[in-house]
Enzyme design. Sequence first.
Site, PDB file in Angstrom:
ATOM      1  N   ARG A  65      43.925  48.245  28.914  1.00  0.00           N
ATOM      2  CA  ARG A  65      43.330  49.081  30.048  1.00  0.00           C
ATOM      3  C   ARG A  65      42.512  50.281  29.378  1.00  0.00           C
ATOM      4  O   ARG A  65      41.412  50.585  29.603  1.00  0.00           O
ATOM      5  CB  ARG A  65      44.355  49.814  30.916  1.00  0.00           C
ATOM      6  CG  ARG A  65      45.062  48.808  31.876  1.00  0.00           C
ATOM      7  CD  ARG A  65      46.253  49.341  32.552  1.00  0.00           C
ATOM      8  NE  ARG A  65      46.866  48.388  33.392  1.00  0.00           N
ATOM      9  CZ  ARG A  65      47.873  47.934  33.162  1.00  0.00           C
ATOM     10  NH1 ARG A  65      48.555  48.400  32.237  1.00  0.00           N
ATOM     11  NH2 ARG A  65      48.712  47.171  34.163  1.00  0.00           N
TER      12      ARG A  65
ATOM     13  N   ASP B 279      53.526  49.322  39.430  1.00  0.00           N
ATOM     14  CA  ASP B 279      54.564  48.987  38.431  1.00  0.00           C
ATOM     15  C   ASP B 279      56.117  49.067  38.891  1.00  0.00           C
ATOM     16  O   ASP B 279      56.788  48.446  38.559  1.00  0.00           O
ATOM     17  CB  ASP B 279      54.444  49.726  37.052  1.00  0.00           C
ATOM     18  CG  ASP B 279      52.991  49.892  36.736  1.00  0.00           C
ATOM     19  OD1 ASP B 279      52.607  49.313  35.805  1.00  0.00           O
ATOM     20  OD2 ASP B 279      52.386  50.744  37.346  1.00  0.00           O
TER      21      ASP B 279
ATOM     22  N   ARG C  57      56.876  46.227  41.210  1.00  0.00           N
ATOM     23  CA  ARG C  57      57.196  44.923  40.592  1.00  0.00           C
ATOM     24  C   ARG C  57      58.806  45.288  39.921  1.00  0.00           C
ATOM     25  O   ARG C  57      59.448  44.340  39.845  1.00  0.00           O
ATOM     26  CB  ARG C  57      56.305  45.085  39.190  1.00  0.00           C
ATOM     27  CG  ARG C  57      54.859  44.516  39.738  1.00  0.00           C
ATOM     28  CD  ARG C  57      53.960  44.287  38.365  1.00  0.00           C
ATOM     29  NE  ARG C  57      52.720  43.585  38.759  1.00  0.00           N
ATOM     30  CZ  ARG C  57      51.635  43.872  38.290  1.00  0.00           C
ATOM     31  NH1 ARG C  57      51.504  44.959  37.569  1.00  0.00           N
ATOM     32  NH2 ARG C  57      50.510  43.425  38.664  1.00  0.00           N
TER      33      ARG C  57
ATOM     34  N   HIS D 137      50.069  54.301  33.538  1.00  0.00           N
ATOM     35  CA  HIS D 137      49.892  52.978  34.226  1.00  0.00           C
ATOM     36  C   HIS D 137      49.208  52.159  33.035  1.00  0.00           C
ATOM     37  O   HIS D 137      48.068  52.240  32.797  1.00  0.00           O
ATOM     38  CB  HIS D 137      48.995  52.927  35.503  1.00  0.00           C
ATOM     39  CG  HIS D 137      48.571  51.592  35.827  1.00  0.00           C
ATOM     40  ND1 HIS D 137      49.704  50.769  36.156  1.00  0.00           N
ATOM     41  CD2 HIS D 137      47.386  51.019  35.801  1.00  0.00           C
ATOM     42  CE1 HIS D 137      49.054  49.704  36.490  1.00  0.00           C
ATOM     43  NE2 HIS D 137      47.768  49.627  36.443  1.00  0.00           N
TER      44      HIS D 137
HETATM   45  N1  NAD Z   1      45.324  50.820  38.588  1.00  0.00           N
HETATM   46  C1  NAD Z   1      45.842  49.464  38.918  1.00  0.00           C
HETATM   47  O1  NAD Z   1      46.976  49.437  39.152  1.00  0.00           O
HETATM   48  C2  NAD Z   1      44.693  48.420  39.074  1.00  0.00           C
HETATM   49  C3  NAD Z   1      45.107  47.257  39.436  1.00  0.00           C
HETATM   50  C4  NAD Z   1      43.974  46.038  39.464  1.00  0.00           C
HETATM   51  C5  NAD Z   1      42.835  46.416  39.106  1.00  0.00           C
HETATM   52  N2  NAD Z   1      42.457  47.817  38.471  1.00  0.00           N
HETATM   53  C6  NAD Z   1      41.470  47.973  38.282  1.00  0.00           C
HETATM   54  O2  NAD Z   1      40.233  48.275  39.215  1.00  0.00           O
HETATM   55  C7  NAD Z   1      38.924  47.967  38.540  1.00  0.00           C
HETATM   56  C8  NAD Z   1      38.374  47.045  39.338  1.00  0.00           C
HETATM   57  O3  NAD Z   1      39.100  45.637  39.204  1.00  0.00           O
HETATM   58  P1  NAD Z   1      38.509  44.372  39.983  1.00  0.00           P
HETATM   59  O4  NAD Z   1      39.430  43.068  39.635  1.00  0.00           O
HETATM   60  O5  NAD Z   1      38.386  44.523  41.319  1.00  0.00           O
HETATM   61  O6  NAD Z   1      37.324  44.066  39.153  1.00  0.00           O
HETATM   62  P2  NAD Z   1      35.809  43.297  39.780  1.00  0.00           P
HETATM   63  O7  NAD Z   1      35.066  42.947  38.480  1.00  0.00           O
HETATM   64  O8  NAD Z   1      36.335  41.975  40.676  1.00  0.00           O
HETATM   65  O9  NAD Z   1      35.249  44.370  40.683  1.00  0.00           O
HETATM   66  C9  NAD Z   1      34.543  45.484  40.430  1.00  0.00           C
HETATM   67  C10 NAD Z   1      33.727  46.061  41.337  1.00  0.00           C
HETATM   68  O10 NAD Z   1      33.277  47.259  40.862  1.00  0.00           O
HETATM   69  C11 NAD Z   1      31.957  47.102  41.496  1.00  0.00           C
HETATM   70  N3  NAD Z   1      30.998  47.995  40.420  1.00  0.00           N
HETATM   71  C12 NAD Z   1      30.545  48.064  39.315  1.00  0.00           C
HETATM   72  N4  NAD Z   1      29.810  49.064  38.846  1.00  0.00           N
HETATM   73  C13 NAD Z   1      29.691  49.758  39.969  1.00  0.00           C
HETATM   74  C14 NAD Z   1      28.782  50.996  40.184  1.00  0.00           C
HETATM   75  N5  NAD Z   1      28.418  51.675  39.407  1.00  0.00           N
HETATM   76  N6  NAD Z   1      28.835  51.501  41.521  1.00  0.00           N
HETATM   77  C15 NAD Z   1      29.477  50.618  42.454  1.00  0.00           C
HETATM   78  N7  NAD Z   1      30.382  49.676  42.162  1.00  0.00           N
HETATM   79  C16 NAD Z   1      30.436  49.293  41.086  1.00  0.00           C
HETATM   80  C17 NAD Z   1      31.246  45.743  41.266  1.00  0.00           C
HETATM   81  O11 NAD Z   1      30.105  45.314  41.960  1.00  0.00           O
HETATM   82  C18 NAD Z   1      32.511  45.071  41.631  1.00  0.00           C
HETATM   83  O12 NAD Z   1      32.542  44.731  42.905  1.00  0.00           O
HETATM   84  C19 NAD Z   1      39.029  47.555  37.225  1.00  0.00           C
HETATM   85  O13 NAD Z   1      38.919  48.444  36.315  1.00  0.00           O
HETATM   86  C20 NAD Z   1      40.538  47.201  37.055  1.00  0.00           C
HETATM   87  O14 NAD Z   1      41.353  47.336  35.743  1.00  0.00           O
HETATM   88  C21 NAD Z   1      43.406  48.531  38.572  1.00  0.00           C
END
Ligand code: NAD
Length: 246
Positions: free
Chosen positions: A22, A82, A85, A109
């Site tokens: 991450r 987490d 889970r 995280h």
């Molecule tokens: N914290 C957690 O527990 C957790 C869990 C799952 C995913 N995530 C994180 O969430 C984020 C998104 O994951 P995902 O699987 O949905 O990815 P994804 O690639 O499917 O979606 C990302 C989205 O961000 C948008 N985006 C990118 N740049 C942008 C901008 N400048 N302005 C507006 N929108 C923008 C894209 O258009 C896309 O829709 C990642 O950083 C991922 O690591 C965190």
Amino acid sequence: MVDGSDVVVVTAGAKQQPGQTRMELAGTNARILSSLLPALVERAPEAVFVIVTNPADVMTVVGQRVTGLPPQRIFGSGTVLDTSRLRWRLAQRAGVSTASVHADIVGEHGDTEFPLWSTATIGPVPILDWPGEEPFTSQELDRIAVEVRDAAYAVIRGKGATNLAIGVSCARIAEAVLHDERAVLPVSTVLDGVHGISGVALSVPSVVGADGAVPLARTPMTTAEEERLHASADAIRAAVDALALG
Ligand SMILES: NC(=O)c1ccc[n+]([C@@H]2O[C@H](COP(=O)([O-])OP(=O)(O)OC[C@H]3O[C@@H](n4cnc5c(N)ncnc54)[C@H](O)[C@@H]3O)[C@@H](O)[C@H]2O)c1
């Protein structure tokens, strides 16, 4: 669509590729959030902001600094995912309902997170005293902690992204805010002296309600757990410092 919202959940940004940590997303996602968040705050000035974009703790620090919001109004989803889970895994193993498992993962995280085994219970019974046919051992608990910590890597290898469990976790957090539940959840706020940690965000049990998230001043921990919490804070601080934020 964001105008006047009570809660804004921020997920925009790059996601982990198989094998990527991450923390490796920090630079790209800090740039995205730095441009996105001020506009969101302008449209929803009273909202509570929940940061999901990874690395979520580092992004919470970035978000808090660029918006200047009080730390309780902008926090990371942290280790709520987490922790769910972990509770599910322990419940399966013990043959009880997840609601009867009380155990929290704290810290980053990510790779330095860990469960607070010293206070984990099933019902009122400390986990190591659970009187099942096969009692838990410290070795088994260590294995479970690693499995839970690395679950995202396995899910990403398997289907490319994690989405369902984080969706449920975010819904849980939003519900706590919208209903002003004052639920105790391990979310990630920029700390100010909690457990002797300041200026970085990481998860500790916090009261979540309409005003946001307020970390508990103190959660009981062994000396070893305190040390791990500080090591986790150091890892997040190093990643924040590497971004050279103004
Ligand atoms: N914290 C957690 O527990 C957790 C869990 C799952 C995913 N995530 C994180 O969430 C984020 C998104 O994951 P995902 O699987 O949905 O990815 P994804 O690639 O499917 O979606 C990302 C989205 O961000 C948008 N985006 C990118 N740049 C942008 C901008 N400048 N302005 C507006 N929108 C923008 C894209 O258009 C896309 O829709 C990642 O950083 C991922 O690591 C965190």
